[in-house]
Motif scaffolding. Sequence first.
Motif, PDB file in Angstrom:
ATOM      1  N   ILE A   1       4.746  -5.803   2.223  1.00 15.57           N
ATOM      2  CA  ILE A   1       4.587  -4.363   2.486  1.00 15.57           C
ATOM      3  C   ILE A   1       4.908  -3.562   1.228  1.00 15.57           C
ATOM      4  O   ILE A   1       4.156  -2.672   0.827  1.00 15.57           O
ATOM      5  N   ALA A   2       6.032  -3.882   0.578  1.00 15.86           N
ATOM      6  CA  ALA A   2       6.449  -3.158  -0.627  1.00 15.86           C
ATOM      7  C   ALA A   2       5.427  -3.311  -1.745  1.00 15.86           C
ATOM      8  O   ALA A   2       5.132  -2.351  -2.470  1.00 15.86           O
TER       9      ALA A   2
ATOM     10  N   VAL B   1       1.789   8.016   1.713  1.00 11.78           N
ATOM     11  CA  VAL B   1       1.867   6.587   2.009  1.00 11.78           C
ATOM     12  C   VAL B   1       3.052   6.382   2.945  1.00 11.78           C
ATOM     13  O   VAL B   1       4.176   6.771   2.630  1.00 11.78           O
ATOM     14  N   LYS B   2       2.796   5.789   4.105  1.00 10.71           N
ATOM     15  CA  LYS B   2       3.814   5.637   5.153  1.00 10.71           C
ATOM     16  C   LYS B   2       3.967   4.169   5.539  1.00 10.71           C
ATOM     17  O   LYS B   2       3.058   3.370   5.362  1.00 10.71           O
ATOM     18  N   SER B   3       5.123   3.855   6.104  1.00  9.33           N
ATOM     19  CA  SER B   3       5.375   2.513   6.621  1.00  9.33           C
ATOM     20  C   SER B   3       6.254   2.632   7.861  1.00  9.33           C
ATOM     21  O   SER B   3       7.246   3.357   7.854  1.00  9.33           O
TER      22      SER B   3
ATOM     23  N   ARG C   1       3.567   9.981  -2.906  1.00  4.62           N
ATOM     24  CA  ARG C   1       4.532   9.328  -2.024  1.00  4.62           C
ATOM     25  C   ARG C   1       4.435   9.818  -0.581  1.00  4.62           C
ATOM     26  O   ARG C   1       4.504   9.031   0.356  1.00  4.62           O
TER      27      ARG C   1
ATOM     28  N   ALA D   1      -2.135   4.804   4.370  1.00  7.95           N
ATOM     29  CA  ALA D   1      -2.422   5.811   3.349  1.00  7.95           C
ATOM     30  C   ALA D   1      -3.189   6.942   4.026  1.00  7.95           C
ATOM     31  O   ALA D   1      -4.201   6.707   4.688  1.00  7.95           O
TER      32      ALA D   1
ATOM     33  N   VAL E   1       1.637  -0.437   6.612  1.00  7.14           N
ATOM     34  CA  VAL E   1       1.353   0.485   5.508  1.00  7.14           C
ATOM     35  C   VAL E   1       0.174   1.363   5.912  1.00  7.14           C
ATOM     36  O   VAL E   1      -0.836   0.863   6.405  1.00  7.14           O
TER      37      VAL E   1
ATOM     38  N   TYR F   1       2.466  -1.107  -0.863  1.00  4.73           N
ATOM     39  CA  TYR F   1       2.913   0.290  -0.992  1.00  4.73           C
ATOM     40  C   TYR F   1       2.918   0.713  -2.463  1.00  4.73           C
ATOM     41  O   TYR F   1       2.381   1.762  -2.826  1.00  4.73           O
ATOM     42  N   GLU F   2       3.535  -0.105  -3.317  1.00  9.20           N
ATOM     43  CA  GLU F   2       3.632   0.232  -4.738  1.00  9.20           C
ATOM     44  C   GLU F   2       2.256   0.356  -5.382  1.00  9.20           C
ATOM     45  O   GLU F   2       2.034   1.239  -6.218  1.00  9.20           O
TER      46      GLU F   2
ATOM     47  N   ARG G   1       0.587   3.582  -4.424  1.00  2.10           N
ATOM     48  CA  ARG G   1       1.222   4.734  -5.069  1.00  2.10           C
ATOM     49  C   ARG G   1       0.595   5.068  -6.426  1.00  2.10           C
ATOM     50  O   ARG G   1       0.815   6.141  -6.954  1.00  2.10           O
TER      51      ARG G   1
END
Length: 195
Positions: A57-58, A73-75, A70, A94, A92, A61-62, A65
């Motif tokens: 997930i990270a 982008v949600k989780s 920021r 967007a 994740v 996400y990165e 980005r």
Amino acid sequence: MTIELTDRIVMADSDELSLDAMFDWLERMPVPEGYKVEIVEGAIYMSPQRDNHWDVIADIYEQLRTKYPRRRVKSDVRIDFPGRLNGFACDVVALKEGAVKDAKGHWQYGDIEFIAEVISKDTARNDYGPKKDAYALAEVPVYLIVDPYAGQCLLFTEPKDGTYRCGPAIKFGDPIDLTDTVVGLTLATEDLLRD
């Protein structure tokens, strides 16, 4: 915190069951820390977040980005989707530019450009089935399933009439080309690990 027996009886007997009522009920339950809670077609699912699950997930996400601010982008944030009682906490999301919350303070599925779900063994059926169907019905332009058990991703695009076009499986290590979609970038997968 304890839940009154009468609360459970009211929930079970209610013909007016709603996502808000179900989530209110869940907030009063002692959900263990580190567990994700979703409602899929009226069924409540609680699944533990594994270390590798979070790393994937990270990573996604990165990479998102690099294009998305920021706040877009949600989780693991509740978003309600079409169908019967679908309140998902997508891994994740967007959101498109100009996305706004509804009157209840929730993000709206019509403002989503991209969703990624990292499957767990116990809830994989949801990601490949009812959640994929709900995302297609909501016309989410890009849906990515990341499967650390198989070491691959499946990319779903071009939603139409409640179904997606699905491309070939993308093995971990190969890029995910989203340049021809609203996302407009390529996701690298070489750092994704198998479970």
